[in-house]
Design a protein around this motif. Structure first.
Motif, short mmCIF file in Angstrom:
data_model
loop_
_atom_site.label_atom_id
_atom_site.label_comp_id
_atom_site.label_asym_id
_atom_site.label_seq_id
_atom_site.Cartn_x
_atom_site.Cartn_y
_atom_site.Cartn_z
N ARG A 101 5.12 -18.18 -28.29
CA ARG A 101 4.30 -18.16 -27.08
C ARG A 101 3.69 -16.77 -26.88
NH1 ARG A 101 5.47 -22.58 -23.67
NH2 ARG A 101 6.43 -24.20 -24.95
N LEU A 102 2.71 -16.72 -26.01
CA LEU A 102 2.03 -15.45 -25.75
C LEU A 102 2.92 -14.48 -24.99
CD1 LEU A 102 -1.53 -16.68 -24.64
CD2 LEU A 102 -0.96 -15.47 -26.75
N GLN A 103 2.91 -13.24 -25.45
CA GLN A 103 3.42 -12.16 -24.60
C GLN A 103 2.34 -11.77 -23.60
OE1 GLN A 103 4.76 -8.85 -26.95
NE2 GLN A 103 6.72 -9.82 -27.44
N GLU A 104 1.12 -11.70 -24.11
CA GLU A 104 -0.01 -11.47 -23.21
C GLU A 104 -1.32 -11.68 -23.95
OE1 GLU A 104 -1.66 -7.30 -22.55
OE2 GLU A 104 0.51 -6.91 -22.59
N CYS A 105 -2.35 -11.95 -23.15
CA CYS A 105 -3.72 -12.05 -23.67
C CYS A 105 -4.61 -11.28 -22.70
CB CYS A 105 -4.13 -13.52 -23.77
SG CYS A 105 -5.68 -13.78 -24.66
N GLY A 106 -4.41 -9.97 -22.69
CA GLY A 106 -5.09 -9.12 -21.72
C GLY A 106 -4.33 -9.07 -20.40
N ARG A 107 -4.83 -8.21 -19.49
CA ARG A 107 -4.12 -7.98 -18.23
C ARG A 107 -5.09 -7.97 -17.05
NH1 ARG A 107 -0.38 -2.82 -20.20
NH2 ARG A 107 0.87 -3.99 -21.71
N ARG A 108 -4.60 -8.43 -15.92
CA ARG A 108 -5.29 -8.29 -14.65
C ARG A 108 -4.45 -7.39 -13.75
NH1 ARG A 108 -10.66 -8.97 -13.84
NH2 ARG A 108 -11.40 -10.96 -14.68
N ILE A 109 -5.11 -6.49 -13.04
CA ILE A 109 -4.43 -5.57 -12.13
C ILE A 109 -4.87 -5.90 -10.71
CG2 ILE A 109 -4.00 -3.15 -11.57
CD1 ILE A 109 -4.80 -2.45 -14.44
N CYS A 110 -3.91 -6.22 -9.87
CA CYS A 110 -4.20 -6.70 -8.51
C CYS A 110 -4.25 -5.54 -7.51
CB CYS A 110 -3.14 -7.71 -8.08
SG CYS A 110 -3.00 -9.12 -9.20
N ARG A 111 -4.75 -5.85 -6.32
CA ARG A 111 -4.91 -4.81 -5.30
C ARG A 111 -3.57 -4.21 -4.87
NH1 ARG A 111 -9.28 -8.18 -3.83
NH2 ARG A 111 -8.06 -9.48 -2.40
N ASN A 112 -2.51 -5.01 -4.94
CA ASN A 112 -1.19 -4.49 -4.55
C ASN A 112 -0.47 -3.79 -5.70
OD1 ASN A 112 -0.45 -6.64 -6.17
ND2 ASN A 112 1.23 -7.29 -4.82
N GLY A 113 -1.14 -3.68 -6.87
CA GLY A 113 -0.55 -3.01 -8.02
C GLY A 113 0.15 -3.93 -8.99
N GLU A 168 -13.42 -11.11 -20.06
CA GLU A 168 -13.22 -9.80 -19.46
C GLU A 168 -11.84 -9.72 -18.82
OE1 GLU A 168 -15.37 -6.84 -16.18
OE2 GLU A 168 -16.37 -8.71 -16.81
N VAL A 169 -11.20 -8.57 -18.98
CA VAL A 169 -9.91 -8.29 -18.37
C VAL A 169 -9.95 -6.88 -17.78
CG1 VAL A 169 -8.62 -9.84 -19.88
CG2 VAL A 169 -8.99 -7.47 -20.60
N ASP A 170 -8.87 -6.49 -17.15
CA ASP A 170 -8.81 -5.13 -16.59
C ASP A 170 -8.28 -4.12 -17.60
OD1 ASP A 170 -9.80 -5.88 -14.06
OD2 ASP A 170 -7.81 -6.56 -13.44
N SER A 171 -7.31 -4.54 -18.42
CA SER A 171 -6.77 -3.64 -19.44
C SER A 171 -6.09 -4.48 -20.51
CB SER A 171 -5.77 -2.64 -18.84
OG SER A 171 -4.60 -3.30 -18.41
N CYS A 172 -5.61 -3.81 -21.55
CA CYS A 172 -4.96 -4.49 -22.68
C CYS A 172 -3.71 -3.72 -23.08
CB CYS A 172 -5.91 -4.56 -23.88
SG CYS A 172 -7.53 -5.25 -23.53
N SER A 173 -2.88 -4.35 -23.84
CA SER A 173 -1.67 -3.70 -24.32
C SER A 173 -2.00 -2.65 -25.39
CB SER A 173 -0.72 -4.74 -24.92
OG SER A 173 0.34 -4.10 -25.60
N ALA A 174 -1.28 -1.54 -25.33
CA ALA A 174 -1.44 -0.50 -26.36
C ALA A 174 -0.85 -0.93 -27.69
CB ALA A 174 -0.79 0.80 -25.89
N ALA A 175 -0.25 -2.13 -27.76
CA ALA A 175 0.26 -2.64 -29.03
C ALA A 175 -0.87 -3.07 -29.94
CB ALA A 175 1.21 -3.80 -28.78
N SER A 176 -2.07 -3.32 -29.39
CA SER A 176 -3.22 -3.65 -30.23
C SER A 176 -4.49 -3.71 -29.39
CB SER A 176 -3.01 -4.99 -30.94
OG SER A 176 -4.11 -5.27 -31.79
N PHE A 177 -5.26 -2.63 -29.42
CA PHE A 177 -6.62 -2.67 -28.85
C PHE A 177 -7.50 -1.68 -29.59
CE2 PHE A 177 -5.09 0.79 -26.03
CZ PHE A 177 -6.17 1.66 -26.07
N ILE A 178 -8.80 -1.92 -29.49
CA ILE A 178 -9.79 -1.08 -30.16
C ILE A 178 -10.68 -0.42 -29.12
CG2 ILE A 178 -11.54 -2.91 -30.41
CD1 ILE A 178 -12.15 -1.76 -33.21
N ILE A 179 -11.15 0.78 -29.43
CA ILE A 179 -12.05 1.52 -28.55
C ILE A 179 -12.85 2.49 -29.41
CG2 ILE A 179 -10.33 3.32 -28.08
CD1 ILE A 179 -11.45 3.53 -25.23
N ALA A 218 -2.08 2.53 -20.82
CA ALA A 218 -3.21 1.66 -21.17
C ALA A 218 -3.86 1.08 -19.92
CB ALA A 218 -2.73 0.53 -22.09
N ASN A 219 -3.06 0.79 -18.89
CA ASN A 219 -3.62 0.29 -17.64
C ASN A 219 -4.51 1.34 -16.98
OD1 ASN A 219 -2.10 -2.07 -17.96
ND2 ASN A 219 -0.35 -1.20 -16.87
#
Length: 682
Positions: A161-173, A194-205, A227-228
């Motif tokens: 199963r997924l650990q994650e597929c990108g991240r969303r960061i909410c107003r309350n943190g 589009e997402v707010d951030s990604c895991s440092a385990a695998s992203f490109i920039i 990463a966030n």
């Protein structure tokens, strides 16, 4: 210890690996087009004493399919292992050693500072990458110049199963790891988005952008929030962060954000909120994680229904469908696509849409009626292509989507084509079918908030003869391609799928036009399934025996044929809409000889941008003239390219679509959109 003789990735991988992503290791066309000019990518991996994990990680990077040039930088954070030995085992591997323990965040920044690539990929040694992992990231970054970071899917090896597929960061943190616990192919997490951030385990920039942002913030006590913070910093500067789900990474350990102790996590979270609380209050889409689960997103949603997944390399209709969806994404709509006759996942054609950012409904993960029943009320627009699909789904859409604007894309007026074919064949049953199609087509066009036709003749027909309104003429969109010189070309080409008008046209050419041409004339016939269809149809079998016909079947890139052809032919005896084969020929600068059915409703002019023949004798004469007269060839070629630029330009079609959408929006707001209250057709 001999690094060169240690076992490869396969000996470390449980059987679950194949069950999760076996499709990505096969040798079929995935639909991914990797640009040939990709820059060097530097893959930065901080490491410690975990030599076994590091070797698994490196083995996967160097063994999976990849066309992107890369180097790997290992940052040895004062471990007890001599990682320098690996430089002789893996090409383009550079090992940097910290003499004192620095931690993952500082080590990652140090590796980035030593990188020679234009692109940076951050990973960790608990990762095992899948085929095309890197190409999916580099191609996405190459095609999105305003992208900040683009992350991969992280898949837990043990649970599949997924650990994650990108991240969303909410107003309350709250940091929401999208897709956590879901299957990797879940329809909500399988498309580029589009997402707010990604895991440092695998992203490109891009390295330049990473440097401009100051790298990872080293104030954090442990990995997870760096990463966030980078993601929000990129957003603040006007960049967009994405996740590319076709880039898949098996994560052998915990998610990096799970590695902190509770005390470290709270310390990081406090620091993060101190720095970003005001920004999140003003810019975050969701209040908290619960809000995210209940809210459908910040974009208007369009459900796009067609006969099948668009196959732009196999037909004009697929090219037009891609244009419409690209337009919708460009205008910031969330597009959800369903193809009635392709309900399952196709690695190439589904993949093309998913990479575009289109959410796709496909079995066995989701059925269209389940989706509409549960999500129909969230839709702003419904876009249905072809009368057959409009008829098939009328019963489903009206009860659940009454608030949505309804856009009917005819593709072509099917009843016109069916009537012409029935009359040509003197087919009474065909006439009855055409009459029923006509009744349905006119009914849908009468209640739709907007009806699209690609032919000006069909617009006039619906408005003048049937008194319909809200008819929009949106011409086909074609891009101009570089043109080879006349002297580099030879021969004639016919382009067509196994569509009945094409089979009839080829038969007409063989029986009535070919006898009027020189015996050394050869026609190259391009089209998927054309030959196999002819083989199984007694009416057309004689075409295979013709020595002047050369059947080449499906051609992946039409340019490989049209760059070498001197002319194309479109000997159609009936049809509707406009013919993409003629427009495509013009786009490549290849003059076309056509009947009136290949050009009607387009504004093409005989002798200026095309040659239009009314008889077999004229057809044969125009072929001979174009093959033998360079000045005529050049004039028609120039005129065709000018016509495409002025009439079939993307910008013009997009402006027409802007007006259409605005008109439909007004009907919704004024509550004059009443399509759902009409009787269901069947």
């Amino acid at each position: 210890m001999s690094f060169a003789n240690r076992p490869g990735t396969s000996e470390y991988t449980p059987s679950a690996r194949k069950a999760v992503i076996s499709a990505y290791e096969k040798n079929y066309d995935t639909g991914l087009v990797v640009p040939p000019a990709l820059p060097l990518t530097s893959i930065v991996i901080p490491v410690d004493d975990g030599i076994e994990l590091t070797e698994i990680c490196l083995n996967s990077i160097y063994s999976v399919k990849s066309l992107s040039p890369f180097e790997v930088i290992l940052v040895d954070d004062c471990s007890s292992v001599d990682y320098k030995q690996l430089e002789s085992v893996y090409p383009n591997l550079k090992v940097i050693r910290n003499e004192t323990h620095q931690g993952i965040i500082k080590s990652a920044n140090k590796g980035a500072a030593e990188a020679g690539g234009e692109f940076l990929v951050f990973s960790d040694n608990s990762s095992e990458v899948m085929a095309w992992w890197l190409d999916e990231l580099t191609t996405a970054l190459y095609k999105h110049p305003r992208a900040g970071m683009i992350g991969s899917q992280l898949i837990d090896l043990h649970t599949e199963r997924l650990q994650e597929c990108g991240r969303r960061i909410c107003r309350n943190g709250d940091i929401v790891l999208l897709g956590r616990g879901e299957y990797p192919d879940h329809h909500n997490h399988s498309f580029f988005q589009e997402v707010d951030s990604c895991s440092a385990a695998s992203f490109i920039i891009r390295r330049k952008l990473f440097d401009e942002m100051g790298g990872f913030n080293e104030m954090y006590a442990s990995p997870g929030f760096e990463a966030n913070e980078l993601g929000l910093l990129l957003q603040k500067e006007g960049y967009k962060n994405y996740v590319s789900p076709h880039s898949r990474v098996l994560h052998l350990g915990k998610n990096p954000s799970d590695n902190s102790t509770d005390e470290q996590y709270e310390k990081n979270r406090t620091l993060f909120m101190t720095r970003w609380q005001q920004y999140l209050q003003e810019n975050a889409v969701y209040e908290n994680s619960e809000d995210l689960r209940n809210f459908k997103g910040d974009k208007e949603r369009i459900l796009y229904i067609d006969a099948e997944f668009p196959m732009a390399d196999r037909g004009s209709g697929g090219m037009d469908a891609i244009f419409f969806m690209e337009y919708m994404i460009k205008r910031n709509y969330q597009v959800i696509f369903y193809g009635e006759h392709t309900p399952g996942y196709h690695p190439k054609y589904t993949g093309i849409l998913l990479r575009m950012g289109v959410q796709c409904i496909y079995e066995p993960f989701l059925k269209i009626w389940d989706y509409v029943a549960h999500n129909g009320h969230t839709l702003s627009y419904i876009f249905v292509s072809r009368i057959y699909q409009a008829r098939s789904f009328d019963w489903l859409l009206k009860p659940y989507c009454s608030q949505a604007g309804y856009i009917f894309n005819t593709v072509d007026l099917h009843f016109v084509r069916e009537t012409l074919e029935a009359d040509l064949r003197i087919d009474d049953l065909g006439r009855k079918r055409a009459a029923y199609t006509k009744q349905c087509e006119l009914t849908v066009a009468s209640f739709a908030d907007a009806t699209i036709v690609i032919s000006s003749k069909e617009k006039a027909l619906l408005e003048d003869e049937y008194a319909l309104s809200r008819i929009y003429h949106i011409p086909q969109v074609r891009e101009l391609f570089p043109r080879a010189a006349h002297t580099c070309r030879q021969g004639a080409v016919f382009i067509g799928s196994a569509h009945t008008p094409n089979l009839d046209g080829l038969c007409y050419f063989h029986n009535e036009i070919l006898p009027l041409l020189p015996e050394d004339f050869v026609l190259t016939v391009v089209g998927e399934s054309l030959r196999s269809t002819i083989e199984h149809n007694d009416m057309y079998k004689h075409l295979l025996c013709c020595k002047q016909f050369k059947f080449v079947g499906f051609v992946q890139d039409l340019g490989t044929v049209l760059d070498c052809a001197r002319i194309t032919v479109a000997p159609l005896r009936y049809g509707a809409g406009t013919k993409g084969k003629v427009a495509s020929s013009m786009a490549y600068g290849v003059p076309c000889v056509s009947t009136v059915f290949g050009t009607e409703g387009t504004g093409m002019v005989h002798g200026d941008n095309v040659m239009i023949a009314n008889t077999p004798q004229e057809f044969a004469a125009y072929i001979c003239e174009l093959l033998s007269e360079p000045e005529l060839w050049q004039r028609i070629s120039d005129g065709g390219r000018k016509f495409i630029k002025e009439t079939y330009a993307r910008e013009s079609a997009e402006k027409m679509m802007d007006q259409l959408i605005e008109d439909v929006r007004k009907r919704r707001l004024e509550k004059t959109s009443d399509w759902a209250s009409k009787p269901i057709i069947g």
